[in-house]
Design a protein around this motif. Structure first.
Motif, PDB file in Angstrom:
ATOM      1  N   VAL A 111     -22.787 -54.798  13.443  1.00  0.00           N
ATOM      2  CA  VAL A 111     -22.202 -53.800  14.308  1.00  0.00           C
ATOM      3  C   VAL A 111     -21.442 -54.343  15.368  1.00  0.00           C
ATOM      4  N   ILE A 112     -22.073 -55.403  16.332  1.00  0.00           N
ATOM      5  CA  ILE A 112     -21.217 -56.028  17.243  1.00  0.00           C
ATOM      6  C   ILE A 112     -20.071 -56.952  16.628  1.00  0.00           C
ATOM      7  N   PHE A 113     -20.198 -57.189  15.594  1.00  0.00           N
ATOM      8  CA  PHE A 113     -18.798 -57.873  15.127  1.00  0.00           C
ATOM      9  C   PHE A 113     -17.936 -57.349  14.310  1.00  0.00           C
ATOM     10  N   MET A 114     -18.126 -55.942  13.998  1.00  0.00           N
ATOM     11  CA  MET A 114     -17.154 -54.904  13.466  1.00  0.00           C
ATOM     12  C   MET A 114     -15.898 -54.805  14.235  1.00  0.00           C
ATOM     13  N   PRO A 115     -16.017 -54.445  15.453  1.00  0.00           N
ATOM     14  CA  PRO A 115     -14.679 -54.373  16.177  1.00  0.00           C
ATOM     15  C   PRO A 115     -13.784 -55.574  16.007  1.00  0.00           C
ATOM     16  N   THR A 116     -14.216 -56.546  15.548  1.00  0.00           N
ATOM     17  CA  THR A 116     -13.212 -57.709  15.584  1.00  0.00           C
ATOM     18  C   THR A 116     -12.296 -57.655  14.229  1.00  0.00           C
ATOM     19  N   ILE A 117     -12.697 -56.869  13.541  1.00  0.00           N
ATOM     20  CA  ILE A 117     -12.209 -56.795  12.157  1.00  0.00           C
ATOM     21  C   ILE A 117     -11.270 -55.345  12.197  1.00  0.00           C
ATOM     22  N   ILE A 118     -11.240 -54.791  13.284  1.00  0.00           N
ATOM     23  CA  ILE A 118     -10.325 -53.510  13.254  1.00  0.00           C
ATOM     24  C   ILE A 118      -8.900 -53.917  13.825  1.00  0.00           C
ATOM     25  N   GLY A 175     -17.671 -59.789  19.477  1.00  0.00           N
ATOM     26  CA  GLY A 175     -18.486 -60.139  18.293  1.00  0.00           C
ATOM     27  C   GLY A 175     -17.883 -61.587  17.515  1.00  0.00           C
ATOM     28  N   ASN A 176     -16.616 -62.003  18.025  1.00  0.00           N
ATOM     29  CA  ASN A 176     -15.873 -63.177  17.635  1.00  0.00           C
ATOM     30  C   ASN A 176     -16.758 -64.268  17.961  1.00  0.00           C
ATOM     31  N   TYR A 177     -16.799 -64.293  19.707  1.00  0.00           N
ATOM     32  CA  TYR A 177     -17.324 -65.158  20.440  1.00  0.00           C
ATOM     33  C   TYR A 177     -18.866 -65.358  20.140  1.00  0.00           C
TER      34      TYR A 177
END
Length: 304
Positions: A111-118, A175-177
């Motif tokens: 869930v936390i990583f998901m914004p990085t793929i948007i 999410g990336n870091y």
């Protein structure tokens, strides 16, 4: 006869790596080196996409007296500092929590990583609705919780816009870091934690004396990536605030984008001047990166 055999062997062994490196080398030349040379070509020209007129040092003179550009440079430093202050400690904190093997940690990590793929443009549009003054979701929640009595002008107030931009940046890059830190902590041997536990170290002592020192190489790399990406951010800001209000959120590369492609209010494309600003911006990012690497190297020598 032996020399010929060795020569033939050398040639056959060298063909394979050359063929494997050839596609990436061609892509590097076409997508990076050639555009960079192309930019230098128009630094001394007034070029609008159709006609190019040689202007000599006129672009350099204009750049030195361009208060709006240097103001955007200052805003970029402010934005980068705010982003780094919040996103690095928060990403490290989240990574430590999720590395405790808690139930559902994999789901939370996703869930936390998901914004990085948007897409950053989509992120900017989403937060435009969230930060809206009248019908914004954030203001509605804050008012329902009686935290604020009147809606906050997130996108139209010069005093608040940088907070809105920073929230968007932290949400999009956390999410990336977090993933970088989690990967680094997975490489730490369990024996180190077992030794700390035997010595009677609590959770805080284990973090500061075991996890953080052994995570130092990863932290140094993550900081370098975060610094360079913060200085190059502009897409989400362009969608969220368009650099306003009053150029308060006008970062360096957004200003260059407006100069090269026109700001959308009828202004003409200025590719020649934008090319010069692009070179200057690249030098600024390069100098900041070199300074960081120099300081990091000095700190490594001090801690050894």
């Amino acid at each position: 006869m032996k020399r010929k055999k060795n020569k033939k062997k050398f040639n056959s062994n060298s063909i394979s790596p050359i063929l494997m490196l050839l596609p990436s080398t061609l892509m590097l030349i076409v997508c990076s080196i050639y555009p960079f040379i192309w930019i230098f070509r128009y630094v001394t020209y007034n070029y609008n996409g159709f006609t190019a007129t040689y202007t000599g040092s006129a672009n350099f003179t204009r750049m030195l007296s361009d208060k709006q550009f240097w103001g955007s440079v200052g805003t970029t430093f402010e934005y980068a500092a705010l982003k780094l202050i919040f996103i690095i400690p928060l990403a490290l904190f989240v990574a430590v929590l999720l590395n405790m093997k808690m139930r559902g940690s994999g789901l939370f990590r996703g869930v936390i990583f998901m914004p990085t793929i948007i897409s950053t443009s989509i992120s900017g549009m989403i937060f435009t609705f969230l930060f809206a003054t009248k019908n914004g979701i954030l203001n509605a929640y804050l008012q329902n919780l009686h935290i604020i009595s009147q809606p906050i002008k997130w996108l139209t107030s010069p005093n608040v816009i940088m907070a809105a931009v920073t929230i968007l940046a932290v949400w999009g890059g956390l999410g990336n870091y977090m993933l970088y830190f989690s990967t680094g902590m997975n490489g730490i041997s369990e024996d180190c934690y077992e030794s700390a536990k035997i010595d009677g170290a609590n959770a805080f002592q284990t973090f500061f004396y075991v996890t953080l020192p052994m995570l130092a190489p990863v932290l140094k790399t993550v900081l370098m990536l975060a610094i360079t990406s913060a200085f190059k951010d502009y897409e989400a800001i362009m969608v969220l605030s368009k650099g306003g209000p009053g150029n308060r959120s006008m970062v360096m590369f957004l200003y260059i984008y407006n100069v090269i492609f026109g700001s959308g209010n009828g202004s003409q494309q200025q590719i020649g001047y934008g090319a010069l600003l692009s070179v200057v911006a690249a030098l600024i990012v390069g100098v900041v990166t070199i300074i960081y690497l120099f300081i990091a190297r000095k700190l490594d020598h001090i801690t050894e």
